[in-house]
Design a protein around this motif. Structure first.
Motif, PDB file in Angstrom:
ATOM      1  N   SER A 376      37.035 -25.026  43.013  1.00 19.68           N
ATOM      2  CA  SER A 376      36.712 -23.610  42.869  1.00 19.68           C
ATOM      3  C   SER A 376      35.914 -23.350  41.601  1.00 19.68           C
ATOM      4  O   SER A 376      34.893 -22.640  41.614  1.00 19.68           O
ATOM      5  N   SER A 377      36.315 -23.937  40.488  1.00 16.03           N
ATOM      6  CA  SER A 377      35.644 -23.682  39.223  1.00 16.03           C
ATOM      7  C   SER A 377      34.245 -24.283  39.176  1.00 16.03           C
ATOM      8  O   SER A 377      33.271 -23.632  38.783  1.00 16.03           O
ATOM      9  N   SER A 378      34.120 -25.551  39.581  1.00 16.69           N
ATOM     10  CA  SER A 378      32.826 -26.240  39.474  1.00 16.69           C
ATOM     11  C   SER A 378      31.802 -25.692  40.456  1.00 16.69           C
ATOM     12  O   SER A 378      30.614 -25.584  40.128  1.00 16.69           O
ATOM     13  N   ASN A 379      32.218 -25.327  41.656  1.00 19.12           N
ATOM     14  CA  ASN A 379      31.279 -24.728  42.606  1.00 19.12           C
ATOM     15  C   ASN A 379      30.782 -23.374  42.099  1.00 19.12           C
ATOM     16  O   ASN A 379      29.616 -23.022  42.278  1.00 19.12           O
ATOM     17  N   GLN A 380      31.661 -22.606  41.484  1.00 21.04           N
ATOM     18  CA  GLN A 380      31.254 -21.314  40.960  1.00 21.04           C
ATOM     19  C   GLN A 380      30.256 -21.478  39.814  1.00 21.04           C
ATOM     20  O   GLN A 380      29.268 -20.729  39.724  1.00 21.04           O
ATOM     21  N   THR A 381      30.484 -22.449  38.934  1.00 21.87           N
ATOM     22  CA  THR A 381      29.545 -22.707  37.850  1.00 21.87           C
ATOM     23  C   THR A 381      28.197 -23.157  38.400  1.00 21.87           C
ATOM     24  O   THR A 381      27.139 -22.736  37.913  1.00 21.87           O
ATOM     25  N   ALA A 382      28.230 -24.013  39.436  1.00 26.09           N
ATOM     26  CA  ALA A 382      26.988 -24.444  40.074  1.00 26.09           C
ATOM     27  C   ALA A 382      26.232 -23.250  40.630  1.00 26.09           C
ATOM     28  O   ALA A 382      25.015 -23.118  40.446  1.00 26.09           O
ATOM     29  N   LEU A 383      26.934 -22.357  41.302  1.00 25.98           N
ATOM     30  CA  LEU A 383      26.312 -21.152  41.857  1.00 25.98           C
ATOM     31  C   LEU A 383      25.678 -20.324  40.741  1.00 25.98           C
ATOM     32  O   LEU A 383      24.531 -19.864  40.874  1.00 25.98           O
ATOM     33  N   TYR A 384      26.388 -20.131  39.660  1.00 27.38           N
ATOM     34  CA  TYR A 384      25.915 -19.332  38.525  1.00 27.38           C
ATOM     35  C   TYR A 384      24.605 -19.891  37.978  1.00 27.38           C
ATOM     36  O   TYR A 384      23.698 -19.136  37.595  1.00 27.38           O
ATOM     37  N   MET A 385      24.494 -21.228  37.944  1.00 26.27           N
ATOM     38  CA  MET A 385      23.306 -21.875  37.387  1.00 26.27           C
ATOM     39  C   MET A 385      22.158 -21.970  38.389  1.00 26.27           C
ATOM     40  O   MET A 385      21.010 -22.170  37.993  1.00 26.27           O
ATOM     41  N   GLN A 386      22.455 -21.824  39.674  1.00 25.39           N
ATOM     42  CA  GLN A 386      21.447 -22.076  40.703  1.00 25.39           C
ATOM     43  C   GLN A 386      20.716 -20.831  41.187  1.00 25.39           C
ATOM     44  O   GLN A 386      19.765 -20.947  41.964  1.00 25.39           O
ATOM     45  N   VAL A 387      21.148 -19.634  40.760  1.00 23.98           N
ATOM     46  CA  VAL A 387      20.481 -18.408  41.193  1.00 23.98           C
ATOM     47  C   VAL A 387      20.123 -17.566  39.979  1.00 23.98           C
ATOM     48  O   VAL A 387      20.719 -17.700  38.913  1.00 23.98           O
ATOM     49  N   SER A 388      19.150 -16.684  40.161  1.00 29.11           N
ATOM     50  CA  SER A 388      18.724 -15.799  39.084  1.00 29.11           C
ATOM     51  C   SER A 388      19.661 -14.611  38.975  1.00 29.11           C
ATOM     52  O   SER A 388      20.473 -14.347  39.873  1.00 29.11           O
ATOM     53  N   ALA A 389      19.525 -13.855  37.887  1.00 36.31           N
ATOM     54  CA  ALA A 389      20.424 -12.723  37.642  1.00 36.31           C
ATOM     55  C   ALA A 389      20.309 -11.661  38.725  1.00 36.31           C
ATOM     56  O   ALA A 389      21.302 -11.039  39.103  1.00 36.31           O
ATOM     57  N   ASP A 390      19.093 -11.456  39.256  1.00 35.48           N
ATOM     58  CA  ASP A 390      18.924 -10.400  40.247  1.00 35.48           C
ATOM     59  C   ASP A 390      19.397 -10.818  41.632  1.00 35.48           C
ATOM     60  O   ASP A 390      19.403 -10.018  42.560  1.00 35.48           O
ATOM     61  N   GLN A 391      19.818 -12.079  41.786  1.00 40.22           N
ATOM     62  CA  GLN A 391      20.323 -12.562  43.074  1.00 40.22           C
ATOM     63  C   GLN A 391      21.808 -12.883  43.035  1.00 40.22           C
ATOM     64  O   GLN A 391      22.394 -13.192  44.075  1.00 40.22           O
TER      65      GLN A 391
END
Length: 463
Positions: A376-391
């Protein structure tokens, strides 16, 4: 932006409280289905619609809430969602028939779904305005505990509430928590900026892509109708979901402001793989939450409360694991640990029988706790790094939708295997499928070269 810590407890407290409501409601109702059926004089099988509609409403509402947060402001969407939870809690608490309870669960599902995507957007914007070069690991970790790990807490909570005060409390309990979250959010979350541009109905409809949302909702509804129809599949529903999905892709490729950015998903395959990993491991985890607990109750004769309490240590351990993983913004290593531990725990399920000592069942579920915490934690961090702020709002909501698809697939799997009888052999068949799914997740993670870059970027930003 106030001086000092940008993520003070006042800012994060309403986000965490709001984010706990959806996962707890998704599992808490399980302990109330039988007494609800007795009260309204229907079969227990009919009351399972109360589980289905919350899953369906949540899977559609999560990315929708993210899109609305991006367009109209996360605070406005968060507050509107909490009001829906209050209304749903009241309606369900005083409900007299199945229809009222179904409407209540829809309202609760939609209302609770606004918290996570709006929270992710609020956190991302505040981190960027504070000039933070790295994801706020502790904040994201706590949000993940609130948003995913607490799902296991719903079973024992529901069992205690139903045993002590009856099934209505599983609805009414939302009211005090929602009221507290509403007051905290109104006082402590900064107001959204005024919306820019024109505000005509046509312009707003275009900006939020109403047609795209409608097609997405119909696609998910058709897919979930098929999954919930198993083991007696409605192939028409599956075919309809495929047709609607094609129509959704066609529309989104032409939309000026697409609800689901298909081009982004096609070009950002790292994000697509994050969604796939999350769905596959959530399938395994929810199979444990519902399949193993059902087996404990039916095959071993334990009560719903006893089964829920047996699963509770898994949630506690996962919460402990999330902390150090999220604090250091780790991605690839924990994802490998998640897949490997899921394989090991699934092999453990393969050897469980009705005569297995409780301590060994507890050990297996604790290993799944490691899976839950690291995944749960690592996937969320990956998501945070993989998209821009407006997405981030829509992407976070879609992240949760994939989690729901995994959880509903687990329900379908359990329904097929335990269709005639809950038995040891059925549990072992489930274990074999979980081993296969976990192995695919492991290969997907190890072979993903982009994860190394994400892991390096997040780690290099850590002091």
């Amino acid at each position: 932006m106030p001086s000092g810590n940008p993520f003070s407890w006042r800012f994060v407290a309403p986000l965490y409280m709001g984010s706990t409501l959806n996962p707890i409601n998704s599992s808490m109702i399980a302990t109330a289905l039988v007494p609800i059926a007795a009260f309204i004089h229907v079969s227990a099988a009919q009351t399972t619609i109360l589980v289905t509609v919350l899953y369906l409403a949540s899977s559609i509402a999560q990315p929708t809430a993210g899109k609305l947060s991006e367009e109209f402001g996360p605070r406005r969407v968060f507050l509107a969602g909490i009001l829906l939870v209050l209304l749903g809690g009241l309606l369900g608490g005083f409900g007299r028939d199945l229809t009222m309870l179904v409407i209540s669960r829809i309202l609760i599902g939609v209302g609770t779904s606004t918290a996570y995507p709006s929270a992710m957007l609020l956190i991302r914007r505040r981190a960027e305005s504070a000039g933070m070069a790295k994801p706020p690991g502790n904040v994201l970790g706590a949000l993940q505990i609130a948003g995913v790990v607490t799902s296991a807490v719903g079973l024992p909570i529901g069992g205690v509430l139903v045993d002590a005060w009856g099934w209505r409390t599983t609805f009414l309990v939302n009211i005090p928590f929602a009221l507290v979250a509403l007051v905290m959010a109104a006082l402590w979350i900064p107001k959204d900026t005024n919306m820019k541009g024109t505000k005509t109905v046509r312009e707003i409809s275009s900006r939020i892509d109403v047609s795209g949302i409608a097609l997405f909702a119909m696609t998910i509804a058709a897919l979930m109708t098929f999954l919930f129809s198993l083991p007696h599949p409605l192939w028409i529903a599956l075919g309809l979901s495929v047709v609607l999905c094609v129509m959704l892709i066609w529309w989104e490729l032409r939309a000026k402001h697409p609800f689901i950015d298909v081009r982004m998903l096609a070009s950002n395959l790292a994000l697509t793989r994050t969604y796939a990993r999350f769905a596959s491991l959530m399938l395994c985890l929810y199979t444990v939450l519902y399949g193993v607990t059902e087996w404990i109750g039916a095959a071993r004769g334990a009560s719903a409360l006893e089964a829920g309490l047996l699963i509770l240590p898994m949630s506690v351990l996962s919460a402990l694991v999330v902390g150090p993983v999220s604090k250091r913004n780790l991605v690839r290593g924990p994802l490998i640990v998640a897949a490997v531990s899921c394989i090991v725990a699934s092999i453990g399920v393969l050897f469980l029988t009705t005569s297995t000592p409780i301590i060994w069942i507890l050990l297996v579920t604790l290993i799944f706790g490691v899976t839950m915490g690291t995944m749960s934690s690592s996937n969320q961090t990956a998501l945070y790094m993989q998209v821009s702020a407006d997405q981030i709002g829509t992407a976070s909501g879609l992240f949760r939708t994939f989690g729901y698809i995994g959880s509903i697939a687990s329900s379908a799997l359990i329904g097929i295997v335990f269709h005639t009888k809950v038995s040891d052999s059925g549990l072992h068949h489930i274990a074999i499928i979980m081993i296969a799914v976990s192995f695919i997740a492991m290969v997907m993670t190890i072979a993903d070269r982009r994860l190394k870059a994400v892991n390096k970027d997040a780690a290099s930003a850590t002091p």
